[in-house]
Design an enzyme around this catalytic site. Structure first.
Site, PDB file in Angstrom:
ATOM      1  N   ASP A  37     -44.902  21.010  17.064  1.00 22.85           N
ATOM      2  CA  ASP A  37     -44.140  21.297  15.854  1.00 22.85           C
ATOM      3  C   ASP A  37     -44.006  20.074  14.967  1.00 22.85           C
ATOM      4  OD1 ASP A  37     -43.845  23.633  17.145  1.00 22.85           O
ATOM      5  OD2 ASP A  37     -41.644  23.642  17.163  1.00 22.85           O
ATOM      6  N   GLU A 127     -22.697  24.075  16.387  1.00 28.87           N
ATOM      7  CA  GLU A 127     -23.351  24.850  17.457  1.00 28.87           C
ATOM      8  C   GLU A 127     -24.621  24.145  17.915  1.00 28.87           C
ATOM      9  OE1 GLU A 127     -24.357  28.596  15.672  1.00 28.87           O
ATOM     10  OE2 GLU A 127     -22.288  29.012  15.073  1.00 28.87           O
ATOM     11  N   LYS A 129     -28.683  24.166  18.371  1.00 29.83           N
ATOM     12  CA  LYS A 129     -29.825  24.833  17.740  1.00 29.83           C
ATOM     13  C   LYS A 129     -30.805  25.185  18.863  1.00 29.83           C
ATOM     14  CE  LYS A 129     -32.931  24.622  13.809  1.00 29.83           C
ATOM     15  NZ  LYS A 129     -34.182  25.029  14.464  1.00 29.83           N
ATOM     16  N   ASP A 131     -33.914  26.601  20.859  1.00 27.02           N
ATOM     17  CA  ASP A 131     -35.334  26.575  20.518  1.00 27.02           C
ATOM     18  C   ASP A 131     -36.021  27.819  21.078  1.00 27.02           C
ATOM     19  OD1 ASP A 131     -37.560  25.662  19.329  1.00 27.02           O
ATOM     20  OD2 ASP A 131     -37.916  23.999  20.702  1.00 27.02           O
ATOM     21  N   GLU A 186     -30.687  34.027  19.046  1.00 28.17           N
ATOM     22  CA  GLU A 186     -31.944  33.445  19.490  1.00 28.17           C
ATOM     23  C   GLU A 186     -32.306  33.983  20.869  1.00 28.17           C
ATOM     24  OE1 GLU A 186     -33.018  31.423  17.169  1.00 28.17           O
ATOM     25  OE2 GLU A 186     -34.487  30.034  18.030  1.00 28.17           O
ATOM     26  N   TYR A 242     -28.669  34.170  22.977  1.00 26.77           N
ATOM     27  CA  TYR A 242     -27.369  33.731  22.465  1.00 26.77           C
ATOM     28  C   TYR A 242     -27.198  34.240  21.041  1.00 26.77           C
ATOM     29  CZ  TYR A 242     -25.985  30.372  26.102  1.00 26.77           C
ATOM     30  OH  TYR A 242     -25.577  29.784  27.257  1.00 26.77           O
ATOM     31  N   LYS A 334     -31.552  17.644  13.583  1.00 27.91           N
ATOM     32  CA  LYS A 334     -32.480  17.643  14.718  1.00 27.91           C
ATOM     33  C   LYS A 334     -32.312  16.437  15.628  1.00 27.91           C
ATOM     34  CE  LYS A 334     -36.124  20.714  13.470  1.00 27.91           C
ATOM     35  NZ  LYS A 334     -37.438  21.100  13.984  1.00 27.91           N
ATOM     36  N   CYS A 428     -60.483   6.020  48.444  1.00 24.83           N
ATOM     37  CA  CYS A 428     -59.164   5.599  47.990  1.00 24.83           C
ATOM     38  C   CYS A 428     -59.313   4.395  47.063  1.00 24.83           C
ATOM     39  CB  CYS A 428     -58.297   5.220  49.189  1.00 24.83           C
ATOM     40  SG  CYS A 428     -56.755   4.407  48.713  1.00 24.83           S
ATOM     41  N   CYS A 431     -57.693   1.113  49.015  1.00 28.43           N
ATOM     42  CA  CYS A 431     -58.226   0.494  50.236  1.00 28.43           C
ATOM     43  C   CYS A 431     -59.675   0.865  50.516  1.00 28.43           C
ATOM     44  CB  CYS A 431     -57.350   0.847  51.438  1.00 28.43           C
ATOM     45  SG  CYS A 431     -57.510   2.566  51.950  1.00 28.43           S
ATOM     46  N   CYS A 446     -55.717   9.778  51.034  1.00 27.67           N
ATOM     47  CA  CYS A 446     -56.409   8.624  51.590  1.00 27.67           C
ATOM     48  C   CYS A 446     -56.255   8.696  53.100  1.00 27.67           C
ATOM     49  CB  CYS A 446     -55.766   7.349  51.041  1.00 27.67           C
ATOM     50  SG  CYS A 446     -56.167   5.894  52.015  1.00 27.67           S
ATOM     51  N   CYS A 452     -53.927   1.116  54.442  1.00 28.84           N
ATOM     52  CA  CYS A 452     -53.971   1.161  52.976  1.00 28.84           C
ATOM     53  C   CYS A 452     -52.721   0.501  52.412  1.00 28.84           C
ATOM     54  CB  CYS A 452     -54.060   2.620  52.520  1.00 28.84           C
ATOM     55  SG  CYS A 452     -53.978   2.807  50.729  1.00 28.84           S
TER      56      CYS A 452
HETATM   57  S1  IVH Z   1     -28.030  29.922  11.735  1.00 30.66           S
HETATM   58  C1  IVH Z   1     -28.300  31.394   7.503  1.00 30.66           C
HETATM   59  N1  IVH Z   1     -27.558  28.979  14.134  1.00 30.66           N
HETATM   60  O1  IVH Z   1     -32.978  27.977  13.648  1.00 30.66           O
HETATM   61  C2  IVH Z   1     -28.318  30.626   8.749  1.00 30.66           C
HETATM   62  N2  IVH Z   1     -29.820  29.274  13.488  1.00 30.66           N
HETATM   63  O2  IVH Z   1     -33.888  28.013  10.326  1.00 30.66           O
HETATM   64  C3  IVH Z   1     -29.269  31.192   9.712  1.00 30.66           C
HETATM   65  N3  IVH Z   1     -31.439  28.709  15.242  1.00 30.66           N
HETATM   66  O3  IVH Z   1     -35.223  30.151  13.365  1.00 30.66           O
HETATM   67  C4  IVH Z   1     -29.507  30.433  10.956  1.00 30.66           C
HETATM   68  N4  IVH Z   1     -29.974  28.126  16.772  1.00 30.66           N
HETATM   69  O4  IVH Z   1     -33.426  31.190  14.819  1.00 30.66           O
HETATM   70  C5  IVH Z   1     -28.504  29.331  13.253  1.00 30.66           C
HETATM   71  N5  IVH Z   1     -26.974  28.173  16.260  1.00 30.66           N
HETATM   72  C6  IVH Z   1     -27.911  28.543  15.368  1.00 30.66           C
HETATM   73  C7  IVH Z   1     -29.287  28.486  15.666  1.00 30.66           C
HETATM   74  C8  IVH Z   1     -30.215  28.855  14.689  1.00 30.66           C
HETATM   75  C9  IVH Z   1     -31.259  28.277  16.497  1.00 30.66           C
HETATM   76  C10 IVH Z   1     -32.772  28.932  14.628  1.00 30.66           C
HETATM   77  C11 IVH Z   1     -32.926  30.236  13.940  1.00 30.66           C
HETATM   78  C12 IVH Z   1     -33.937  29.958  12.873  1.00 30.66           C
HETATM   79  C13 IVH Z   1     -33.755  28.507  12.612  1.00 30.66           C
HETATM   80  C14 IVH Z   1     -33.016  28.303  11.317  1.00 30.66           C
END
Ligand code: IVH
Length: 689
Positions: A37, A127, A129, A131, A186, A242, A334, A428, A431, A446, A452
């Site tokens: 990414d 909160e 984020k 993945d 998510e 979640y 991030k 090996c 040795c 080995c 050794c």
């Molecule tokens: S809020 C309008 N909260 O991050 C706000 N997004 O670009 C909408 N994501 O792919 C998103 N954890 O799936 C929000 N606690 C969280 C999140 C979250 C992961 C992801 C979401 C989206 C990207 C936001």
């Protein structure tokens, strides 16, 4: 590079269009990205910058003008009633991301930029984020009627059948549900579930199933599972969920007026909501949350790529509104990426204590998952071949959680001509003895044994470690020197060391030499389990050594036991029994033990115990946090002595979690799974039966 020549922006823009379209298709449509990414983001930002500098080059079909990916034709399309937006992202690792956000919000609100009594700090909800991939769950009168992916934000894919297989997602909400409630959240895969899935996939590939593949990371595996055409296959992929937001709602009479309130209400309706969220004040609160979650990141059972800050008041949220496709009231901050590109400078083969040969990729140093990585294990010959890693290759390296870094894949189109296939050496590298791979085994070993030097060093360090003989003053560097100079050929040589031999070694000042001699002297009074464990017999870990000592009482009993007698010991299976029997039938191993005893190594022996059932036999217990009076090792010893197995992570199979101060994710996990949690007193009560 010529293609980045700023005098040819048009050519570069075209090239970036092609690359970004290609990679977006791999990511969003095929769930098979070829680049990390972070690399995609770099290309994306390069294009954004070019378009900003040359507005005439910005076209409507530019990848920068689109959110997410197109829906796959295979699924029915769903038009989102309320678009699924993305959020602005700040990537810097400094605290400025949080401060910039707070400043922007205050400016929008017409407030002075610094908080004061008249214009107090803004309340935010912070909160994790997650993945994974964003999903919209539509509940009508409390019943799940549809689940859709984000797609391009306007139109997603109908994945209801697959989402229904996720146990954590309620098919019916509990309590009084609004007429319409769209829950956004998510779908993700836990790291342990991901590892198990890939393990199964590798077995399938090894068994010759051609259409199977392994997944690059948990996010990818989750996306693949959700967008799997056969719901039966999707159901076998362990997914989690979640909730963090909402889309369309109708008839929600008592809708709370804060972000935090809404998530609580969702939790009360039976939806999974993470406990790792906090309502905080102002930029300072955000900065502190970012730091706290940053240090927790490795211990979480799933990947996060950052944290998300949201203005808590819903009234303020609507006042702030949106810019193009991003809300002004939320921002993602991030953490360092967990995947990066680097190159393989060499493939070394290392030799471990048991003689196992491990190919290790030596990498151009790269900052990934918060640390600089220069080595990544390739595990064994099959793995190295499967990934086909070659010297000079550009590879994706992943480091997530506190696990060792891994090469996930090779960028095939960046391979230099003439790069040679990796082959395991048949000798090996340390040795020169033959290296052999026994049938049914994944590893080459080995055959040199203690001849050794690599095995000798590892064996020495294993013997000396704290939980074995606990020899103070014997570290890595010294072990290297003692073995390289042939001062130590077998373990008993350790106890024959004198001041003069030691003082001749590099950096071995007299004082540290004396310290080591003292440490050696002290280590002579030991226990049978420590001694047994220290011998480094294959498959005999600490717990097994303790079981053996308890069962037989005396070393001679263990040395002379038949495999059948060994099998009578708690937790000893055929592999361990065979390993022990082979070890003690070698005359040179018996000789080593005899000499160690002659050098004065001694331990109390006892009569064999008929194994009385212990109070905690069969129970699995996890210890977390700092206990008020017991050290962690002490607590572990007490529990094991009572028959319990002490494990490192919490699962459905855990019987109890013993938690002390500052217990983190393991405690949260126990609460989530309903595993009983004890404090130190509770643990003592349990031990007392
Ligand atoms: S809020 C309008 N909260 O991050 C706000 N997004 O670009 C909408 N994501 O792919 C998103 N954890 O799936 C929000 N606690 C969280 C999140 C979250 C992961 C992801 C979401 C989206 C990207 C936001």
């Amino acid at each position: 590079m010529a293609d980045k020549n700023p005098s040819q922006p048009q050519a570069r823009v075209t090239e970036l269009h092609q690359q970004l379209h290609h990679h977006a298709h791999r990511y969003y449509v095929l769930d098979e990205p070829e680049i990390p990414d972070a690399e995609y983001d770099r290309l994306f930002r390069e294009l954004q910058a070019l378009e900003a500098a040359h507005p005439e080059l910005l076209t409507p079909d530019s990848p920068t003008q689109r959110v997410g990916g197109k829906a796959l034709d295979a699924f029915a399309k769903v038009r989102h009633q309320v678009p699924m937006l993305s959020i602005r992202t700040e990537t810097d690792i400094e605290a400025t991301g949080a401060r910039n956000f707070d400043t922007r919000v205050r400016r929008e609100m017409g407030l002075p930029l610094e908080a004061s009594d008249e214009a107090p700090a803004i309340e935010y909800e912070a909160e994790l984020k997650f993945d994974g991939l964003a999903i919209n769950l539509r509940y009508e009168d409390g019943v799940l009627v549809q689940a859709a992916t984000r797609g391009d934000g306007e139109i997603g894919e109908d994945v209801t059948q697959n989402i229904r297989t996720i146990g954590q997602i309620p098919l019916r909400l509990t309590g009084k549900a609004p007429h319409v409630l769209e829950v956004r959240g998510e779908v993700y895969m836990r790291r342990d579930d991901f590892d198990k899935l890939n393990e199964r996939q590798r077995e399938k590939i090894a068994a010759g199933q051609k259409n199977e593949k392994t997944y690059v990371n948990p996010r990818n595996a989750a996306a693949g599972a959700v967008r799997q055409l056969d719901p039966a296959i999707s159901a076998q992929r362990p997914l989690s969920f979640y909730a963090y937001g909402w889309g369309e709602t109708q008839g929600w009479d008592d809708k709370p007026d804060t972000q935090d309130g809404v998530l609580r209400a969702m939790q009360a309706m039976g939806l999974p909501v993470s406990d790792h969220r906090e309502v905080v004040l102002g930029a300072e609160g955000l900065v502190a949350f970012h730091a706290r979650m940053g240090s927790l990141r490795d211990q979480l059972p799933f990947d996060i790529d950052g944290v998300v800050y949201k203005v808590n008041s819903l009234a303020l949220q609507s006042q702030l509104g949106f810019v193009t496709r991003e809300p002004r009231w939320a921002v993602a901050h991030k953490y360092p990426a967990q995947e990066q590109l680097t190159t393989v400078q060499a493939i070394d083969v290392q030799v471990g204590r048991t003689g196992k040969l491990t190919p290790v990729a030596k990498l151009a140093p790269v900052f990934v998952g918060g640390v600089t990585v220069t080595n990544a294990t390739l595990h064994n010959e099959d793995e190295a071949r499967r990934k086909d890693v070659r010297v000079g290759d550009t590879v994706i390296v992943r480091r997530a959680g506190d696990v060792i870094p891994e090469v996930v894949s090779v960028l095939a189109d960046k391979r230099q001509p003439g790069a040679e296939l990796f082959t395991m050496p048949r000798k090996c590298p340390v040795c020169g003895s033959d290296a052999v791979r026994e049938e049914g085994e994944a590893d080459y070993r080995c055959t040199g044994g203690l001849f050794c030097k690599a095995q000798r060093k590892e064996a020495l360090l294993h013997f000396a470690q704290r939980r074995a003989m606990d020899i103070e003053g014997l570290g890595d560097k010294l072990a290297d020197q003692l073995v390289d100079a042939d001062i130590i050929r077998t373990l008993p040589d350790l106890y024959r060391l004198g001041l003069s031999a030691l003082a001749e070694l590099d950096r071995m000042a007299e004082k540290s030499a004396q310290n080591l001699l003292d440490g050696l002297e002290k280590s002579k009074q030991t226990t049978l389990p420590r001694f047994l464990f220290g011998l480094g017999i294959r498959h005999v870990g600490e717990a097994t050594a303790k079981d053996l000592a308890r069962h037989f009482g005396k070393l001679d009993g263990i040395m002379d036991a038949t495999e059948a007698q060994l099998l009578e010991v708690n937790d000893v299976g055929p592999i361990v029994a065979q390993s022990l029997h082979t070890f003690f039938s070698q005359p040179h191993n018996r000789e080593v033990i005899e000499q160690l005893r002659a050098c004065g190594v001694t331990w109390p022996e006892s009569e064999p115990t008929a194994q009385a059932p212990k109070p905690l036999t069969g129970k699995t217990i996890v210890i977390t946090g700092t206990l008020p009076t017991l050290g962690r090792d002490e607590a572990k010893d007490l529990l094991e002595a009572a028959g319990a197995k002490v494990a490192g992570s919490v699962s459905k199979k855990t019987d109890y979690v013993v938690a002390g101060a500052e217990a983190g994710s393991k405690l949260a996990k126990a609460q989530e799974l309903g595993v009983p949690v004890l404090d130190e007193d509770g643990m003592r009560a349990l031990l007392a039966g």
